[in-house]
Motif scaffolding. Structure first.
Motif, PDB file in Angstrom:
ATOM      1  N   ASP A  44      21.205  23.995  23.885  1.00  0.00           N
ATOM      2  CA  ASP A  44      20.440  22.997  24.623  1.00  0.00           C
ATOM      3  C   ASP A  44      20.209  21.832  23.672  1.00  0.00           C
ATOM      4  OD1 ASP A  44      18.151  21.443  25.465  1.00  0.00           O
ATOM      5  OD2 ASP A  44      17.613  23.063  26.847  1.00  0.00           O
ATOM      6  N   ARG A  45      20.849  20.692  23.960  1.00  0.00           N
ATOM      7  CA  ARG A  45      20.797  19.583  23.003  1.00  0.00           C
ATOM      8  C   ARG A  45      19.392  19.027  22.812  1.00  0.00           C
ATOM      9  NH1 ARG A  45      22.003  14.132  25.399  1.00  0.00           N
ATOM     10  NH2 ARG A  45      21.918  14.434  27.635  1.00  0.00           N
ATOM     11  N   PHE A  46      18.572  19.052  23.867  1.00  0.00           N
ATOM     12  CA  PHE A  46      17.214  18.532  23.732  1.00  0.00           C
ATOM     13  C   PHE A  46      16.369  19.439  22.838  1.00  0.00           C
ATOM     14  CE2 PHE A  46      18.634  16.773  27.871  1.00  0.00           C
ATOM     15  CZ  PHE A  46      18.639  15.437  27.504  1.00  0.00           C
ATOM     16  N   LYS A  47      16.493  20.738  23.042  1.00  0.00           N
ATOM     17  CA  LYS A  47      15.743  21.674  22.200  1.00  0.00           C
ATOM     18  C   LYS A  47      16.262  21.631  20.767  1.00  0.00           C
ATOM     19  CE  LYS A  47      14.048  24.756  25.740  1.00  0.00           C
ATOM     20  NZ  LYS A  47      14.000  26.082  26.319  1.00  0.00           N
ATOM     21  N   ALA A  48      17.580  21.479  20.616  1.00  0.00           N
ATOM     22  CA  ALA A  48      18.155  21.387  19.270  1.00  0.00           C
ATOM     23  C   ALA A  48      17.631  20.148  18.550  1.00  0.00           C
ATOM     24  CB  ALA A  48      19.677  21.364  19.346  1.00  0.00           C
ATOM     25  N   GLN A  49      17.548  19.038  19.260  1.00  0.00           N
ATOM     26  CA  GLN A  49      17.003  17.813  18.669  1.00  0.00           C
ATOM     27  C   GLN A  49      15.533  18.011  18.293  1.00  0.00           C
ATOM     28  OE1 GLN A  49      17.796  14.865  21.678  1.00  0.00           O
ATOM     29  NE2 GLN A  49      19.929  14.602  21.056  1.00  0.00           N
ATOM     30  N   ASP A  50      14.800  18.687  19.164  1.00  0.00           N
ATOM     31  CA  ASP A  50      13.390  18.964  18.863  1.00  0.00           C
ATOM     32  C   ASP A  50      13.254  19.804  17.596  1.00  0.00           C
ATOM     33  OD1 ASP A  50      12.564  17.555  21.075  1.00  0.00           O
ATOM     34  OD2 ASP A  50      12.190  19.342  22.318  1.00  0.00           O
ATOM     35  N   ILE A  51      14.136  20.802  17.462  1.00  0.00           N
ATOM     36  CA  ILE A  51      14.092  21.660  16.273  1.00  0.00           C
ATOM     37  C   ILE A  51      14.307  20.825  15.014  1.00  0.00           C
ATOM     38  CG2 ILE A  51      15.307  23.507  15.004  1.00  0.00           C
ATOM     39  CD1 ILE A  51      13.588  24.612  17.277  1.00  0.00           C
ATOM     40  N   VAL A  52      15.319  19.963  15.041  1.00  0.00           N
ATOM     41  CA  VAL A  52      15.611  19.133  13.860  1.00  0.00           C
ATOM     42  C   VAL A  52      14.406  18.258  13.526  1.00  0.00           C
ATOM     43  CG1 VAL A  52      17.138  17.407  12.854  1.00  0.00           C
ATOM     44  CG2 VAL A  52      18.081  19.138  14.379  1.00  0.00           C
ATOM     45  N   GLN A  53      13.824  17.655  14.540  1.00  0.00           N
ATOM     46  CA  GLN A  53      12.647  16.813  14.299  1.00  0.00           C
ATOM     47  C   GLN A  53      11.497  17.630  13.715  1.00  0.00           C
ATOM     48  OE1 GLN A  53      11.957  14.934  18.082  1.00  0.00           O
ATOM     49  NE2 GLN A  53      13.714  13.568  17.857  1.00  0.00           N
ATOM     50  N   GLU A  54      11.305  18.838  14.243  1.00  0.00           N
ATOM     51  CA  GLU A  54      10.232  19.695  13.739  1.00  0.00           C
ATOM     52  C   GLU A  54      10.474  20.098  12.286  1.00  0.00           C
ATOM     53  OE1 GLU A  54       9.511  23.037  16.310  1.00  0.00           O
ATOM     54  OE2 GLU A  54       9.434  21.762  18.085  1.00  0.00           O
ATOM     55  N   VAL A  55      11.741  20.359  11.949  1.00  0.00           N
ATOM     56  CA  VAL A  55      12.071  20.731  10.564  1.00  0.00           C
ATOM     57  C   VAL A  55      11.706  19.598   9.612  1.00  0.00           C
ATOM     58  CG1 VAL A  55      13.978  21.175   8.952  1.00  0.00           C
ATOM     59  CG2 VAL A  55      13.888  22.387  11.144  1.00  0.00           C
ATOM     60  N   PHE A  56      12.133  18.389   9.941  1.00  0.00           N
ATOM     61  CA  PHE A  56      11.860  17.273   9.030  1.00  0.00           C
ATOM     62  C   PHE A  56      10.391  16.874   9.039  1.00  0.00           C
ATOM     63  CE2 PHE A  56      16.463  17.018   9.245  1.00  0.00           C
ATOM     64  CZ  PHE A  56      16.748  16.933   7.892  1.00  0.00           C
ATOM     65  N   LEU A  57       9.730  17.054  10.150  1.00  0.00           N
ATOM     66  CA  LEU A  57       8.288  16.807  10.185  1.00  0.00           C
ATOM     67  C   LEU A  57       7.567  17.808   9.283  1.00  0.00           C
ATOM     68  CD1 LEU A  57       5.932  15.214  11.393  1.00  0.00           C
ATOM     69  CD2 LEU A  57       5.908  16.839  13.287  1.00  0.00           C
ATOM     70  N   PRO A  67       8.079  20.228  -4.962  1.00  0.00           N
ATOM     71  CA  PRO A  67       8.504  20.424  -6.355  1.00  0.00           C
ATOM     72  C   PRO A  67       8.663  21.901  -6.735  1.00  0.00           C
ATOM     73  CG  PRO A  67       6.834  18.720  -6.254  1.00  0.00           C
ATOM     74  CD  PRO A  67       6.898  19.347  -4.884  1.00  0.00           C
ATOM     75  N   GLU A  68       7.985  22.782  -6.025  1.00  0.00           N
ATOM     76  CA  GLU A  68       8.060  24.214  -6.330  1.00  0.00           C
ATOM     77  C   GLU A  68       9.293  24.882  -5.739  1.00  0.00           C
ATOM     78  OE1 GLU A  68       4.469  25.705  -4.613  1.00  0.00           O
ATOM     79  OE2 GLU A  68       3.242  24.226  -5.647  1.00  0.00           O
ATOM     80  N   VAL A  69       9.983  24.192  -4.838  1.00  0.00           N
ATOM     81  CA  VAL A  69      11.132  24.780  -4.150  1.00  0.00           C
ATOM     82  C   VAL A  69      12.336  24.814  -5.079  1.00  0.00           C
ATOM     83  CG1 VAL A  69      12.732  24.501  -2.211  1.00  0.00           C
ATOM     84  CG2 VAL A  69      10.293  24.013  -1.906  1.00  0.00           C
ATOM     85  N   GLU A  70      12.891  26.018  -5.282  1.00  0.00           N
ATOM     86  CA  GLU A  70      14.029  26.167  -6.187  1.00  0.00           C
ATOM     87  C   GLU A  70      15.350  25.816  -5.515  1.00  0.00           C
ATOM     88  OE1 GLU A  70      14.125  29.852  -8.322  1.00  0.00           O
ATOM     89  OE2 GLU A  70      11.958  29.821  -8.626  1.00  0.00           O
ATOM     90  N   PHE A  77      17.099  25.362   5.613  1.00  0.00           N
ATOM     91  CA  PHE A  77      17.700  26.235   6.617  1.00  0.00           C
ATOM     92  C   PHE A  77      16.789  27.405   6.989  1.00  0.00           C
ATOM     93  CE2 PHE A  77      21.394  23.804   5.266  1.00  0.00           C
ATOM     94  CZ  PHE A  77      21.811  23.353   6.512  1.00  0.00           C
ATOM     95  N   ILE A  78      15.921  27.809   6.083  1.00  0.00           N
ATOM     96  CA  ILE A  78      14.937  28.846   6.438  1.00  0.00           C
ATOM     97  C   ILE A  78      13.931  28.280   7.434  1.00  0.00           C
ATOM     98  CG2 ILE A  78      12.976  30.188   5.554  1.00  0.00           C
ATOM     99  CD1 ILE A  78      14.746  30.662   3.009  1.00  0.00           C
ATOM    100  N   ILE A  79      13.478  27.061   7.196  1.00  0.00           N
ATOM    101  CA  ILE A  79      12.564  26.422   8.159  1.00  0.00           C
ATOM    102  C   ILE A  79      13.260  26.296   9.515  1.00  0.00           C
ATOM    103  CG2 ILE A  79      11.340  24.301   8.762  1.00  0.00           C
ATOM    104  CD1 ILE A  79      10.852  23.873   5.756  1.00  0.00           C
ATOM    105  N   ALA A  80      14.511  25.838   9.489  1.00  0.00           N
ATOM    106  CA  ALA A  80      15.263  25.682  10.742  1.00  0.00           C
ATOM    107  C   ALA A  80      15.437  27.032  11.422  1.00  0.00           C
ATOM    108  CB  ALA A  80      16.617  25.046  10.464  1.00  0.00           C
ATOM    109  N   ARG A  81      15.822  28.049  10.662  1.00  0.00           N
ATOM    110  CA  ARG A  81      16.025  29.380  11.243  1.00  0.00           C
ATOM    111  C   ARG A  81      14.743  29.886  11.910  1.00  0.00           C
ATOM    112  NH1 ARG A  81      16.022  33.875   7.095  1.00  0.00           N
ATOM    113  NH2 ARG A  81      13.831  33.404   7.422  1.00  0.00           N
ATOM    114  N   ASN A  82      13.622  29.724  11.223  1.00  0.00           N
ATOM    115  CA  ASN A  82      12.358  30.202  11.780  1.00  0.00           C
ATOM    116  C   ASN A  82      12.005  29.465  13.070  1.00  0.00           C
ATOM    117  OD1 ASN A  82      12.135  32.013   9.687  1.00  0.00           O
ATOM    118  ND2 ASN A  82      10.745  30.754   8.497  1.00  0.00           N
TER     119      ASN A  82
END
Length: 194
Positions: A44-57, A67-70, A77-82
């Motif tokens: 679903d392209r709309f939901k996929a777009q929402d996911i991307v926006q949520e990840v970057f938000l 800075p702590e992220v290795e 991708f973990i944020i996106a997967r979740n």
């Protein structure tokens, strides 16, 4: 911003300092990858777009932690997967939660779905047990005893409107409970069998 700051780790460090240009570079670099991953599962392209926006938000809102992220790519991708999993969980729960009254009344599924039925029924019973006593009683009188709102109101000495409000609240709680507690195996079964 210098052209040398293109590694994900360096971008994360710049974003942590509030650098919007670095954030834009990160977004440009990973938007399509996260979108493709979302589309592969959600279709679903709309939901996929929402996911991307949520990840970057989420990245921007929690930039102080960057800075702590290795491994920035893994982190993205973990944020996106979740977020994708949460969306799929909602999709799995929708047939139950959108028609919870019908589901509760019928309680019958195909023989090959009896295990799923048992698990969902257990989940539903757990949710019902968490309702406040009067709300639970009203819900059970309506669903188990088949009483109308008028009959329930008469038996409990309350108004029909009170019964209606309590049922709306009960159903709302049950929908939310099922959406957030649906068994992982049902989620995975749906996720991999589509």
């Amino acid at each position: 911003m210098s052209q040398t700051l293109y590694t994900p780790h360096q971008l994360f460090l710049q974003i942590a300092e509030g650098d919007e240009a670095a954030f834009t570079l990160l977004l440009d670099k990973y938007w399509n990858l996260i979108y493709s991953q979302s589309m592969a599962y959600l279709k679903d392209r709309f939901k996929a777009q929402d996911i991307v926006q949520e990840v970057f938000l989420a990245i921007w809102k929690s930039r102080h932690k960057l800075p702590e992220v290795e491994s920035p790519e893994d982190y993205l991708f973990i944020i996106a997967r979740n977020k994708i999993f949460n969306e799929v969980r909602k999709k799995v729960a929708e047939p139950i939660t959108d028609n919870i009254e019908q589901y509760y009344a019928e309680q019958q599924l195909r023989p090959d779905r009896q295990f799923d039925h048992s698990e969902i029924n257990t989940l539903l019973q757990d949710a019902i047990s968490q309702l406040p006593p009067q709300r639970r009683r009203i819900f059970e009188m309506s669903r188990n005893e088949g009483l109308t709102y008028e009959a329930i109101a008469s038996q409990l000495g309350i108004s029909r409107e009170t019964v209606k409000v309590q049922m709306v609240k009960a159903l709302s709680f049950l929908r939310q409970y099922i959406r957030t507690h649906i068994p992982l195996y049902l989620f995975l079964k749906f996720f991999f069998n589509e």
